[in-house]
Motif scaffolding. Structure first.
Motif, PDB file in Angstrom:
ATOM      1  N   VAL A 263       0.862  -1.186   0.000  1.00 48.07           N
ATOM      2  CA  VAL A 263       0.000   0.000   0.000  1.00 48.07           C
ATOM      3  C   VAL A 263       0.897   1.235   0.000  1.00 48.07           C
ATOM      4  CG1 VAL A 263      -1.985  -1.073   1.156  1.00 48.07           C
ATOM      5  CG2 VAL A 263      -0.191   0.003   2.522  1.00 48.07           C
ATOM      6  N   SER A 264       0.349   2.343  -0.474  1.00 47.48           N
ATOM      7  CA  SER A 264       1.110   3.579  -0.463  1.00 47.48           C
ATOM      8  C   SER A 264       0.176   4.766  -0.404  1.00 47.48           C
ATOM      9  CB  SER A 264       1.984   3.676  -1.709  1.00 47.48           C
ATOM     10  OG  SER A 264       2.828   4.813  -1.638  1.00 47.48           O
ATOM     11  N   HIS A 265       0.624   5.799   0.322  1.00 42.58           N
ATOM     12  CA  HIS A 265      -0.132   7.047   0.372  1.00 42.58           C
ATOM     13  C   HIS A 265       0.758   8.203  -0.072  1.00 42.58           C
ATOM     14  CE1 HIS A 265       1.091   7.298   4.873  1.00 42.58           C
ATOM     15  NE2 HIS A 265       1.888   8.099   4.194  1.00 42.58           N
ATOM     16  N   GLY A 266       0.109   9.319  -0.375  1.00 41.59           N
ATOM     17  CA  GLY A 266       0.812  10.497  -0.867  1.00 41.59           C
ATOM     18  C   GLY A 266       1.326  11.385   0.245  1.00 41.59           C
TER      19      GLY A 266
ATOM     20  N   ASN B 158      -2.664  -2.975  -3.395  1.00 40.79           N
ATOM     21  CA  ASN B 158      -2.724  -4.133  -4.285  1.00 40.79           C
ATOM     22  C   ASN B 158      -3.905  -5.043  -3.928  1.00 40.79           C
ATOM     23  OD1 ASN B 158      -1.733  -5.528  -2.035  1.00 40.79           O
ATOM     24  ND2 ASN B 158       0.005  -6.415  -3.117  1.00 40.79           N
ATOM     25  N   ARG B 159      -4.078  -6.049  -4.750  1.00 41.45           N
ATOM     26  CA  ARG B 159      -5.227  -6.948  -4.610  1.00 41.45           C
ATOM     27  C   ARG B 159      -5.265  -7.589  -3.218  1.00 41.45           C
ATOM     28  NH1 ARG B 159      -7.481  -8.823  -9.224  1.00 41.45           N
ATOM     29  NH2 ARG B 159      -5.494  -8.780 -10.311  1.00 41.45           N
ATOM     30  N   THR B 160      -4.109  -7.971  -2.674  1.00 40.75           N
ATOM     31  CA  THR B 160      -4.056  -8.586  -1.346  1.00 40.75           C
ATOM     32  C   THR B 160      -4.537  -7.600  -0.280  1.00 40.75           C
ATOM     33  OG1 THR B 160      -2.253 -10.023  -2.063  1.00 40.75           O
ATOM     34  CG2 THR B 160      -2.553  -9.761   0.312  1.00 40.75           C
ATOM     35  N   ALA B 161      -4.114  -6.350  -0.380  1.00 42.76           N
ATOM     36  CA  ALA B 161      -4.569  -5.320   0.563  1.00 42.76           C
ATOM     37  C   ALA B 161      -6.072  -5.107   0.448  1.00 42.76           C
ATOM     38  CB  ALA B 161      -3.824  -4.014   0.313  1.00 42.76           C
TER      39      ALA B 161
END
Length: 155
Positions: A52-55, A66-69
């Motif tokens: 996962v990633s945020h700005g 991603n799909r798993t998240a």
């Protein structure tokens, strides 16, 4: 399923994910990491572990999950990428999360985090062995933070 996660912007940022992980940890985010940007984005999206990633917003918004998240948090792509990352955390965990983000920001990355998260349906789970790292864009400017982990336990 929409392939919105394959937009030019997301594909470019996935390169930042992989480069940042390598820069801070000295390791590759995954084995056999593709060099082609689109193949890299696809590999991260389909990975069997969470990415996962945020700005960099004052209240950071996810831009990648991603799909798993998505399965773990029970949220689809369109909803996830509009969600402030603080909403992925149970209310009592916000201070702990803020300390984690600050520690990673100061040191480039952390690789020893564990904490409790909550899905959209209210299902709680403990995440372990989390690596959180800072992202830099092609101009070496801050571009957010990302996290990965493969260990979680439902509570």
């Amino acid at each position: 399923m929409s392939d919105a996660w394959l937009s030019d912007e997301v594909v470019q940022r996935c390169g930042w994910l992989a480069a940042g992980f390598r820069r801070w940890t000295g390791r590759e985010l995954m084995a056999d990491l593709p060099h082609d940007p689109t193949a890299l984005a696809r590999a991260l999206y389909d990975a069997p572990f969470v990415v996962v990633s945020h700005g960099t917003q004052a209240d950071p918004i996810f831009w990648f999950a991603n799909r798993t998240a998505q399965r773990l948090w029970e949220v689809d792509w369109a909803t996830f990428i509009r969600m402030p990352s603080r909403q992925s955390v149970e209310a009592g965990e916000h201070d702990d999360r803020e300390r984690l983000l600050a520690r990673a920001k100061a040191h480039g990355y952390v690789d020893d985090y564990q904490g409790v998260r909550i899905s959209a349906s209210g299902r709680r789970f403990r995440i372990q062995n989390v690596v959180l790292w800072n992202l830099r864009n092609e101009h070496d400017q801050p571009a957010g933070q990302a996290a990965t982990f493969a260990d979680w336990t439902f509570l």
